[in-house]
Design an enzyme around this catalytic site. Structure first.
Site, PDB file in Angstrom:
ATOM      1  N   HIS A 176       0.821  -1.208   0.000  1.00  0.00           N
ATOM      2  CA  HIS A 176       0.000   0.000   0.000  1.00  0.00           C
ATOM      3  C   HIS A 176       0.862   1.268   0.000  1.00  0.00           C
ATOM      4  O   HIS A 176       2.026   1.256   0.402  1.00  0.00           O
ATOM      5  CB  HIS A 176      -0.910   0.016   1.226  1.00  0.00           C
ATOM      6  CG  HIS A 176      -0.144   0.009   2.527  1.00  0.00           C
ATOM      7  ND1 HIS A 176       0.414   1.137   3.077  1.00  0.00           N
ATOM      8  CD2 HIS A 176       0.152  -1.011   3.365  1.00  0.00           C
ATOM      9  CE1 HIS A 176       1.026   0.831   4.199  1.00  0.00           C
ATOM     10  NE2 HIS A 176       0.889  -0.470   4.409  1.00  0.00           N
ATOM     11  N   GLY A 177       0.275   2.370  -0.439  1.00  0.00           N
ATOM     12  CA  GLY A 177       0.955   3.660  -0.363  1.00  0.00           C
ATOM     13  C   GLY A 177       1.228   4.049   1.078  1.00  0.00           C
ATOM     14  O   GLY A 177       0.656   3.487   2.023  1.00  0.00           O
ATOM     15  N   SER A 221       1.175   5.276   4.631  1.00  0.00           N
ATOM     16  CA  SER A 221       0.063   5.581   5.535  1.00  0.00           C
ATOM     17  C   SER A 221       0.452   6.739   6.459  1.00  0.00           C
ATOM     18  O   SER A 221       1.623   7.149   6.525  1.00  0.00           O
ATOM     19  CB  SER A 221      -0.289   4.353   6.387  1.00  0.00           C
ATOM     20  OG  SER A 221       0.706   4.127   7.372  1.00  0.00           O
ATOM     21  N   ASN A 279       2.980   5.349   8.752  1.00  0.00           N
ATOM     22  CA  ASN A 279       4.292   5.218   8.095  1.00  0.00           C
ATOM     23  C   ASN A 279       5.008   6.556   8.163  1.00  0.00           C
ATOM     24  O   ASN A 279       6.198   6.634   8.479  1.00  0.00           O
ATOM     25  CB  ASN A 279       4.148   4.819   6.632  1.00  0.00           C
ATOM     26  CG  ASN A 279       3.675   3.401   6.415  1.00  0.00           C
ATOM     27  OD1 ASN A 279       2.922   3.130   5.473  1.00  0.00           O
ATOM     28  ND2 ASN A 279       4.093   2.467   7.259  1.00  0.00           N
ATOM     29  N   THR A 335       2.423  -0.067  12.978  1.00  0.00           N
ATOM     30  CA  THR A 335       1.010   0.059  12.615  1.00  0.00           C
ATOM     31  C   THR A 335       0.237  -1.241  12.797  1.00  0.00           C
ATOM     32  O   THR A 335      -0.790  -1.284  13.464  1.00  0.00           O
ATOM     33  CB  THR A 335       0.876   0.547  11.162  1.00  0.00           C
ATOM     34  OG1 THR A 335       1.639   1.736  10.992  1.00  0.00           O
ATOM     35  CG2 THR A 335      -0.575   0.848  10.843  1.00  0.00           C
ATOM     36  N   GLY A 336       0.701  -2.316  12.174  1.00  0.00           N
ATOM     37  CA  GLY A 336       0.022  -3.591  12.330  1.00  0.00           C
ATOM     38  C   GLY A 336      -1.408  -3.571  11.836  1.00  0.00           C
ATOM     39  O   GLY A 336      -1.699  -3.133  10.731  1.00  0.00           O
ATOM     40  N   ARG A 354      -5.888   1.185   4.227  1.00  0.00           N
ATOM     41  CA  ARG A 354      -4.743   1.717   3.479  1.00  0.00           C
ATOM     42  C   ARG A 354      -4.433   0.851   2.270  1.00  0.00           C
ATOM     43  O   ARG A 354      -4.003   1.348   1.234  1.00  0.00           O
ATOM     44  CB  ARG A 354      -3.527   1.864   4.393  1.00  0.00           C
ATOM     45  CG  ARG A 354      -3.044   0.588   5.096  1.00  0.00           C
ATOM     46  CD  ARG A 354      -2.029   0.976   6.168  1.00  0.00           C
ATOM     47  NE  ARG A 354      -1.393  -0.143   6.840  1.00  0.00           N
ATOM     48  CZ  ARG A 354      -1.869  -0.763   7.915  1.00  0.00           C
ATOM     49  NH1 ARG A 354      -3.041  -0.384   8.428  1.00  0.00           N
ATOM     50  NH2 ARG A 354      -1.203  -1.758   8.488  1.00  0.00           N
ATOM     51  N   GLU A 400      -1.548  -6.831   7.551  1.00  0.00           N
ATOM     52  CA  GLU A 400      -0.192  -6.643   8.037  1.00  0.00           C
ATOM     53  C   GLU A 400       0.074  -7.542   9.241  1.00  0.00           C
ATOM     54  O   GLU A 400      -0.867  -8.037   9.885  1.00  0.00           O
ATOM     55  CB  GLU A 400       0.008  -5.160   8.411  1.00  0.00           C
ATOM     56  CG  GLU A 400       1.356  -4.787   8.993  1.00  0.00           C
ATOM     57  CD  GLU A 400       2.527  -5.097   8.081  1.00  0.00           C
ATOM     58  OE1 GLU A 400       2.809  -6.304   7.873  1.00  0.00           O
ATOM     59  OE2 GLU A 400       3.178  -4.159   7.599  1.00  0.00           O
ATOM     60  N   TYR A 431       1.409  -6.232  15.362  1.00  0.00           N
ATOM     61  CA  TYR A 431       2.556  -5.852  16.192  1.00  0.00           C
ATOM     62  C   TYR A 431       2.232  -5.789  17.682  1.00  0.00           C
ATOM     63  O   TYR A 431       3.029  -5.254  18.466  1.00  0.00           O
ATOM     64  CB  TYR A 431       3.125  -4.511  15.718  1.00  0.00           C
ATOM     65  CG  TYR A 431       4.109  -4.659  14.585  1.00  0.00           C
ATOM     66  CD1 TYR A 431       5.395  -5.135  14.796  1.00  0.00           C
ATOM     67  CD2 TYR A 431       3.743  -4.332  13.290  1.00  0.00           C
ATOM     68  CE1 TYR A 431       6.295  -5.282  13.755  1.00  0.00           C
ATOM     69  CE2 TYR A 431       4.635  -4.475  12.235  1.00  0.00           C
ATOM     70  CZ  TYR A 431       5.905  -4.940  12.471  1.00  0.00           C
ATOM     71  OH  TYR A 431       6.792  -5.081  11.430  1.00  0.00           O
ATOM     72  N   HIS A 483       0.451  -5.611   2.381  1.00  0.00           N
ATOM     73  CA  HIS A 483       1.273  -4.950   3.389  1.00  0.00           C
ATOM     74  C   HIS A 483       2.694  -5.505   3.382  1.00  0.00           C
ATOM     75  O   HIS A 483       2.956  -6.587   2.845  1.00  0.00           O
ATOM     76  CB  HIS A 483       0.641  -5.131   4.764  1.00  0.00           C
ATOM     77  CG  HIS A 483      -0.774  -4.644   4.813  1.00  0.00           C
ATOM     78  ND1 HIS A 483      -1.118  -3.375   5.242  1.00  0.00           N
ATOM     79  CD2 HIS A 483      -1.935  -5.247   4.445  1.00  0.00           C
ATOM     80  CE1 HIS A 483      -2.423  -3.225   5.148  1.00  0.00           C
ATOM     81  NE2 HIS A 483      -2.941  -4.347   4.668  1.00  0.00           N
ATOM     82  N   GLY A 484       3.591  -4.761   4.021  1.00  0.00           N
ATOM     83  CA  GLY A 484       4.999  -5.135   3.990  1.00  0.00           C
ATOM     84  C   GLY A 484       5.266  -6.553   4.435  1.00  0.00           C
ATOM     85  O   GLY A 484       5.996  -7.301   3.771  1.00  0.00           O
ATOM     86  N   ASN A 485       4.665  -6.979   5.552  1.00  0.00           N
ATOM     87  CA  ASN A 485       4.990  -8.302   6.081  1.00  0.00           C
ATOM     88  C   ASN A 485       4.167  -9.430   5.474  1.00  0.00           C
ATOM     89  O   ASN A 485       4.674 -10.534   5.302  1.00  0.00           O
ATOM     90  CB  ASN A 485       4.852  -8.289   7.608  1.00  0.00           C
ATOM     91  CG  ASN A 485       6.037  -7.595   8.257  1.00  0.00           C
ATOM     92  OD1 ASN A 485       7.158  -8.073   8.209  1.00  0.00           O
ATOM     93  ND2 ASN A 485       5.784  -6.438   8.845  1.00  0.00           N
TER      94      ASN A 485
END
Length: 248
Positions: free
Chosen positions: A9-10, A12, A15, A21-22, A60, A87, A90, A182-184
Site C-alpha cells: 500500500h501507499g 500511511s 508510516n 502500525t500492524g 490503506r 499486516e 505488532y 502490506h509489507g509483512n
C-alpha cells in the site's frame, strides 16, 4: 506462464510518523495517495492483463487497490478482501514510534521486533481494544485464529492457507493475479515464492506504492522479477524502509 503483481500500500499516516502500525486501520497519507496514483499509472503503461484482485481488510490497502484499479481503468473488477493478507500484528508495539523505541531499547532490539523471523512483539490481552476479537470485522472468525501479536513466522503461517488454498491454484491455471497488501504479508509471499531462508527474508525491504511484477512458469518458478519504477527512486524508498528502526 502467469503474472503475479504485488504492491505494498501507499504510505500511511503512521508510516509517515514512523509508528508500528500492524492491524490498526490507519489511512493513507497525501503522499501515499500520490504513490498509489503513480503505481496505477505505471501499471497502465505496461498494460498487464489482470484476472483476479486481492487485498486485505485494512483501508490503506483497500484504498491503494481502488486507486490502482481506477488508474488502470479496472475499477469495475471485484476485489477479494481477505484478512490473511493483513499486516503483521505488532501487539503491544502498535502505535509506538520506531525511532523512540530504538533510543529506549536499542536499534538491535527494534530490528528484532521489526525483522526477526520468529520473535513476536509483546502480546496484547483479549481485553485490549487492539485485540482483533474486539473489532467487528473479525467477529465471524474463530478466536484461536486471531493474533494478539505476531512474528514473521506467525504471519507466514496465517498467510499460507490463502496461498495454498486459492492464489497458488489460480496462478497454476495461468491466471494473472494482483495483490495489494502490506509489507509483512507480502514478505511472507516473497519468502514462499522465492524460497528464501529466514535470514534472507529479514533483509527484504518493500517500499510503499511500488509494484513488483513476477513472471512465473507453470510450476510457479520465478522466471523474472521487476520493480516498476525508476531504479534510483525505488532504491531510495527501500533504504527509507530499512532505516525506520534506527535511533536519531
Amino acid at each position: 506462464m502467469a503474472q503475479l503483481i504485488i504492491v505494498r500500500h501507499g504510505e500511511s499516516t503512521w508510516n509517515n510518523e514512523n509508528r508500528f502500525t500492524g492491524w490498526v486501520d490507519v489511512d493513507l497519507s497525501p503522499k501515499g495517495t500520490e504513490e498509489a496514483i503513480a503505481a496505477g499509472q505505471a501499471l497502465k503503461a505496461l498494460r498487464p492483463k489482470v484476472d483476479v484482485v486481492y487485498t486485505s481488510y485494512l483501508k490503506r490497502a483497500i484504498k491503494t487497490c481502488n486507486i490502482i484499479l481506477e488508474q488502470m481503468d479496472l475499477l469495475w473488477m471485484t476485489q477479494i478482501k481477505n484478512w490473511r493478507l493483513n499486516e503483521r500484528h505488532y501487539g503491544g508495539l502498535q502505535g509506538l514510534n520506531k525511532t523512540e523505541m530504538a533510543e529506549k531499547h536499542g536499534e538491535a532490539q527494534v530490528k528484532i521486533w521489526r525483522r526477526s523471523f520468529d520473535t513476536p512483539p509483546p502480546l496484547v490481552t483479549e481485553a485490549d481494544p487492539q485485540h482483533p476479537r474486539n473489532d467487528p470485522r473479525y467477529q465471524s472468525f474463530a478466536a484461536k485464529d486471531l493474533p494478539a501479536g505476531e512474528s514473521l513466522k506467525d504471519t507466514i503461517a496465517r498467510f499460507m492457507p490463502l496461498w495454498s488454498g486459492e492464489i497458488k491454484d489460480l496462478l497454476e491455471k495461468g491466471k494473472n493475479v494482483l495483490i495489494v497488501a502490506h509489507g509483512n504479508s507480502l514478505r511472507a509471499l516473497i519468502k514462499e515464492l522465492e524460497g528464501l531462508s529466514a535470514e534472507e527474508i529479514m533483509e527484504v525491504n518493500l517500499p510503499t506504492g511500488v509494484p513488483i511484477i513476477y513472471e512465473l512458469d507453470s510450476k510457479l518458478k520465478v522466471i523474472s522479477k521487476k520493480f516498476v519504477g525508476d531504479e534510483a527512486t525505488v532504491k531510495a524508498a527501500m533504504d527509507k524502509v530499512a532505516n525506520q528502526g534506527k535511533a536519531k
